[in-house]
Design a protein around this motif. Structure first.
Motif, PDB file in Angstrom:
ATOM      1  N   UNK A  20       1.265  -1.754   0.161  1.00 24.92           N
ATOM      2  CA  UNK A  20       0.151  -0.038   0.025  1.00 24.92           C
ATOM      3  C   UNK A  20       1.096   1.015   0.261  1.00 24.92           C
ATOM      4  N   UNK A  21       0.181   2.355  -0.496  1.00 27.68           N
ATOM      5  CA  UNK A  21       0.854   3.744  -0.090  1.00 27.68           C
ATOM      6  C   UNK A  21       0.075   4.596   0.328  1.00 27.68           C
ATOM      7  N   UNK A  22       0.441   5.445   1.723  1.00 31.79           N
ATOM      8  CA  UNK A  22       0.009   6.149   2.165  1.00 31.79           C
ATOM      9  C   UNK A  22       0.654   7.620   1.767  1.00 31.79           C
ATOM     10  N   UNK A  23      -0.246   8.580   1.947  1.00 30.35           N
ATOM     11  CA  UNK A  23      -0.419   9.951   1.775  1.00 30.35           C
ATOM     12  C   UNK A  23      -0.141  10.493   3.404  1.00 30.35           C
ATOM     13  N   UNK A  24       0.936  11.448   3.820  1.00 30.84           N
ATOM     14  CA  UNK A  24       0.431  12.827   4.857  1.00 30.84           C
ATOM     15  C   UNK A  24       0.391  13.701   4.001  1.00 30.84           C
ATOM     16  N   UNK A  25       0.443  13.413   3.117  1.00 33.23           N
ATOM     17  CA  UNK A  25      -0.890  15.103   2.472  1.00 33.23           C
ATOM     18  C   UNK A  25      -0.179  14.660   0.913  1.00 33.23           C
ATOM     19  N   UNK A  26      -1.357  15.910  -0.177  1.00 37.08           N
ATOM     20  CA  UNK A  26      -0.144  15.732  -1.616  1.00 37.08           C
ATOM     21  C   UNK A  26       0.014  16.990  -2.247  1.00 37.08           C
ATOM     22  N   UNK A  27       0.760  17.601  -1.507  1.00 34.06           N
ATOM     23  CA  UNK A  27       1.446  18.468  -2.463  1.00 34.06           C
ATOM     24  C   UNK A  27       2.621  17.925  -3.290  1.00 34.06           C
ATOM     25  N   UNK A  28       2.943  18.439  -4.076  1.00 40.34           N
ATOM     26  CA  UNK A  28       3.363  17.941  -5.512  1.00 40.34           C
ATOM     27  C   UNK A  28       4.554  16.884  -4.967  1.00 40.34           C
ATOM     28  N   UNK A  29       5.309  17.721  -4.117  1.00 42.22           N
ATOM     29  CA  UNK A  29       6.988  16.918  -4.105  1.00 42.22           C
ATOM     30  C   UNK A  29       6.593  15.665  -3.109  1.00 42.22           C
ATOM     31  N   UNK A  30       5.567  15.201  -3.003  1.00 41.97           N
ATOM     32  CA  UNK A  30       5.205  13.955  -2.190  1.00 41.97           C
ATOM     33  C   UNK A  30       4.623  13.386  -2.741  1.00 41.97           C
ATOM     34  N   UNK A  31       4.316  13.146  -4.343  1.00 45.10           N
ATOM     35  CA  UNK A  31       3.147  12.147  -5.227  1.00 45.10           C
ATOM     36  C   UNK A  31       3.905  12.006  -5.955  1.00 45.10           C
ATOM     37  N   UNK A  32       4.864  12.839  -6.718  1.00 44.20           N
ATOM     38  CA  UNK A  32       4.726  12.602  -8.437  1.00 44.20           C
ATOM     39  C   UNK A  32       5.018  11.458  -8.770  1.00 44.20           C
ATOM     40  N   UNK A  33       5.449  10.129  -7.534  1.00 45.11           N
ATOM     41  CA  UNK A  33       5.500   8.572  -8.389  1.00 45.11           C
ATOM     42  C   UNK A  33       4.430   7.988  -8.241  1.00 45.11           C
ATOM     43  N   UNK A  34       3.830   8.608  -7.147  1.00 46.55           N
ATOM     44  CA  UNK A  34       2.217   7.363  -6.880  1.00 46.55           C
ATOM     45  C   UNK A  34       1.922   6.722  -7.426  1.00 46.55           C
ATOM     46  N   UNK A  92       5.150  14.028   7.630  1.00 49.02           N
ATOM     47  CA  UNK A  92       5.274  14.481   6.153  1.00 49.02           C
ATOM     48  C   UNK A  92       5.978  15.961   6.826  1.00 49.02           C
ATOM     49  N   UNK A  93       4.750  17.185   6.552  1.00 48.89           N
ATOM     50  CA  UNK A  93       5.276  18.165   7.032  1.00 48.89           C
ATOM     51  C   UNK A  93       4.837  19.286   7.805  1.00 48.89           C
ATOM     52  N   UNK A  94       4.324  18.558   8.680  1.00 47.80           N
ATOM     53  CA  UNK A  94       3.412  19.152  10.082  1.00 47.80           C
ATOM     54  C   UNK A  94       5.037  19.103  11.189  1.00 47.80           C
ATOM     55  N   UNK A  95       5.858  18.973  11.135  1.00 47.51           N
ATOM     56  CA  UNK A  95       7.397  19.341  12.354  1.00 47.51           C
ATOM     57  C   UNK A  95       8.716  18.695  11.680  1.00 47.51           C
ATOM     58  N   UNK A  96       9.557  19.468  11.600  1.00 45.82           N
ATOM     59  CA  UNK A  96      10.829  19.290  11.412  1.00 45.82           C
ATOM     60  C   UNK A  96      11.938  19.068  12.130  1.00 45.82           C
ATOM     61  N   UNK A  97      13.174  18.683  12.033  1.00 50.65           N
ATOM     62  CA  UNK A  97      14.120  19.078  12.881  1.00 50.65           C
ATOM     63  C   UNK A  97      14.311  20.228  13.267  1.00 50.65           C
ATOM     64  N   UNK A  98      14.158  20.997  14.284  1.00 48.54           N
ATOM     65  CA  UNK A  98      13.946  22.529  14.633  1.00 48.54           C
ATOM     66  C   UNK A  98      13.332  23.561  13.998  1.00 48.54           C
ATOM     67  N   UNK A  99      12.506  23.056  13.275  1.00 46.48           N
ATOM     68  CA  UNK A  99      11.341  24.026  12.638  1.00 46.48           C
ATOM     69  C   UNK A  99      10.081  23.213  12.275  1.00 46.48           C
ATOM     70  N   UNK A 100       8.836  24.083  11.922  1.00 44.15           N
ATOM     71  CA  UNK A 100       7.737  23.302  10.835  1.00 44.15           C
ATOM     72  C   UNK A 100       7.210  23.760   9.626  1.00 44.15           C
ATOM     73  N   UNK A 101       6.582  23.105   9.623  1.00 46.68           N
ATOM     74  CA  UNK A 101       5.552  23.027   7.767  1.00 46.68           C
ATOM     75  C   UNK A 101       6.081  24.635   7.533  1.00 46.68           C
ATOM     76  N   UNK A 102       5.979  24.957   6.083  1.00 47.96           N
ATOM     77  CA  UNK A 102       5.536  26.305   5.667  1.00 47.96           C
ATOM     78  C   UNK A 102       3.677  26.300   6.334  1.00 47.96           C
TER      79      UNK A 102
END
Length: 211
Positions: free
Chosen positions: A50-64, A150-160
């Motif tokens: 199976x494929x699970x997506x955290x969200x559907x911005x283009x840089x996360x879905x290109x090879x779906x 996904x892009x919610x939480x990063x090391x020392x940062x958060x999603x835009x």
């Protein structure tokens, strides 16, 4: 059960492979470079289910679609973004000059609520973590001690949150009420950059101080 991080594409979006001892695996966010990902999986004799997506911005879905069609497996996405796969304006590929327009097929399954899901040998919780985008979700593997954020939480940062559908106040709420409630030793598998832990971000993430 173990995970692997594979940065893909121009933006080096992290795709994650979570595999069980029987060589079945789940794919999270196959952002691009489908052939590279298939080669990686084949070399390790893994069998995606199976494929699970955290969200559907283009840089996360290109090879779906390439991965879905090759392995004949379903794609899961949150209902708030079920139309994004087919719409270049919604997934952002229309506005990124280095990226072709992305019109993927619709997802096979729609995630509509927070729940615990079991697929084959995999058991995990779906956490709704909107803010970076309206349908952002995180996948928490409690027994194994990690969360695909996904892009919610990063090391020392958060999603835009300056992209269409972004909401800074909502993102902060998601992080504090959903992610920071996880055990501090939980490993955070972010959509970009290095891994981190919940405890490390609680202690040192400058974007979370004073919320």
């Amino acid at each position: 059960m173990k995970w692997s991080q594979i940065p893909l594409g121009v933006l080096q979006t992290n795709c994650y492979i979570v595999e069980s001892p029987d060589k079945t695996c789940l794919i999270f966010d196959p952002g691009s470079e489908g052939k590279k990902l298939i080669k990686w999986l084949t070399k390790r004799e893994l069998n995606p289910i199976a494929i699970f997506l955290t969200h559907a911005h283009f840089d996360h879905i290109g090879a779906v679609d390439e991965i879905r069609d090759y392995y004949k497996i379903p794609v899961y996405i949150h209902e708030e973004e079920q139309d994004w796969l087919t719409d270049p304006a919604l997934n952002g590929s229309k506005y990124f000059q280095m990226q072709e327009l992305m019109k993927m097929k619709k997802a096979d399954y729609i995630l509509k609520k927070e729940e615990t899901m079991t697929i084959s040998n995999f058991k995990f919780s779906i956490l709704e973590t909107p803010g970076h985008s309206p349908g952002s979700v995180s996948y928490y593997f409690e027994k194994e001690g990690f969360v695909v954020s996904g892009d919610a939480l990063f090391k020392s940062s958060i999603g835009r949150t300056d992209l269409p559908g972004g909401n800074h106040k909502l993102l902060m709420k998601s992080i504090h009420e959903k992610l920071l409630f996880l055990p501090e030793e939980t490993t955070v598998l972010s959509g970009h950059g290095p891994i981190t832990t919940i405890g490390e971000e609680m202690d040192s993430n400058p974007f979370l101080n004073g919320f």
